[in-house]
Design an enzyme around this catalytic site. Sequence first.
Site, short mmCIF file in Angstrom:
data_model
loop_
_atom_site.label_atom_id
_atom_site.label_comp_id
_atom_site.label_asym_id
_atom_site.label_seq_id
_atom_site.Cartn_x
_atom_site.Cartn_y
_atom_site.Cartn_z
N THR A 26 1.17 -1.75 0.03
CA THR A 26 -0.11 0.11 0.11
C THR A 26 0.68 0.90 -0.15
OG1 THR A 26 -0.33 -0.21 2.21
CG2 THR A 26 -1.49 -1.19 1.25
N ASN A 47 0.97 4.34 1.81
CA ASN A 47 0.74 5.13 3.13
C ASN A 47 1.05 6.82 2.72
OD1 ASN A 47 0.05 5.84 5.39
ND2 ASN A 47 2.48 5.55 6.61
N GLU A 97 -4.16 4.22 3.26
CA GLU A 97 -3.00 3.12 2.95
C GLU A 97 -4.45 2.56 1.52
OE1 GLU A 97 -0.70 1.57 5.76
OE2 GLU A 97 -2.27 1.28 6.52
#
Length: 309
Positions: A208, A210, A258
Amino acid sequence: MQRWRGYEAAPGGWGRSVVTIGVFDGVHKGHQATIGHAVARARELGVKSVVVTFDPHPAEVVRPGSHPAVLTEPARKAELIEALGVDVLCVVPFTAEFSRLPAEEFVHDILVEHLHAALVVVGDNFRFGHRAAGDVALLERLGRTFGFGVEAGPLVAGAGTVFSSTYIRSCVDAGDVVAAAAALGRPHRVEGVVVRGDQRGRELGYPTANLLRHRYAAIPADGVYAARLVRRGHREPLAAAVSIGTNPTFSGRERRVEAYALDFTGDLYGERLALDFVAHLREQRTYDAIEPLVAQIAEDVERTRRVLG
């Protein structure tokens, strides 16, 4: 579109103009109607259109610590206003001294002396000057004195709800990104720079991005969302499943945004991204083991794919 910092930046020999004034956070459908009317009237009169807005948000100066969540950061707000065909965006530094300017002086200094207003376009709930003492009726009286017209339009509503920045913030805060988009005329956007997190998503097979956000950014309620991830310099957005919350399964404490970009294998670290929120998929949950969490993420990804087509 010209961009001025302060109304004093109006150049010498500046002619008449049509002016509209407001914070315009979100540049929602109501704002679009007001600004669009100002642009149209300016073209009819053969003069320039000017949008006057403020930085920082007046609430933070008048009541320190009460800064509302921001729907559109300054650069984004300027882009949206420019897209409406405005000639000049005038950003007035909102200071404690400026907040004490009486309504009459506000009109004389800004609209008459510097912007040479031929017409002022506002919403019918417009307030101005020290302690918001000025209203449309006073603006009209001053217009007759100083030689400018005033056109106050009704507030824009949908399904019986008046569109306002406050209403949209409440929708975002509740996670109702569909209602927010209906009032904005586009999906609610959150922007930020991709920074390194715990890299737990990568370990689970779903890396992901962030997002480090603006401190006052309006962030949707904790949960999982389908969104479009917009990268600078790339025309086509990426589909993204976005998690907002504290990662309760891993006893997290820091609230994070995220995004897992579907069908993307590149590196996004350091990039400034935008997330356009399309749908709320589910609330945040805590899982007792990794396997059901990974299975749920896989389901979230497929639902995102279906929602975004």
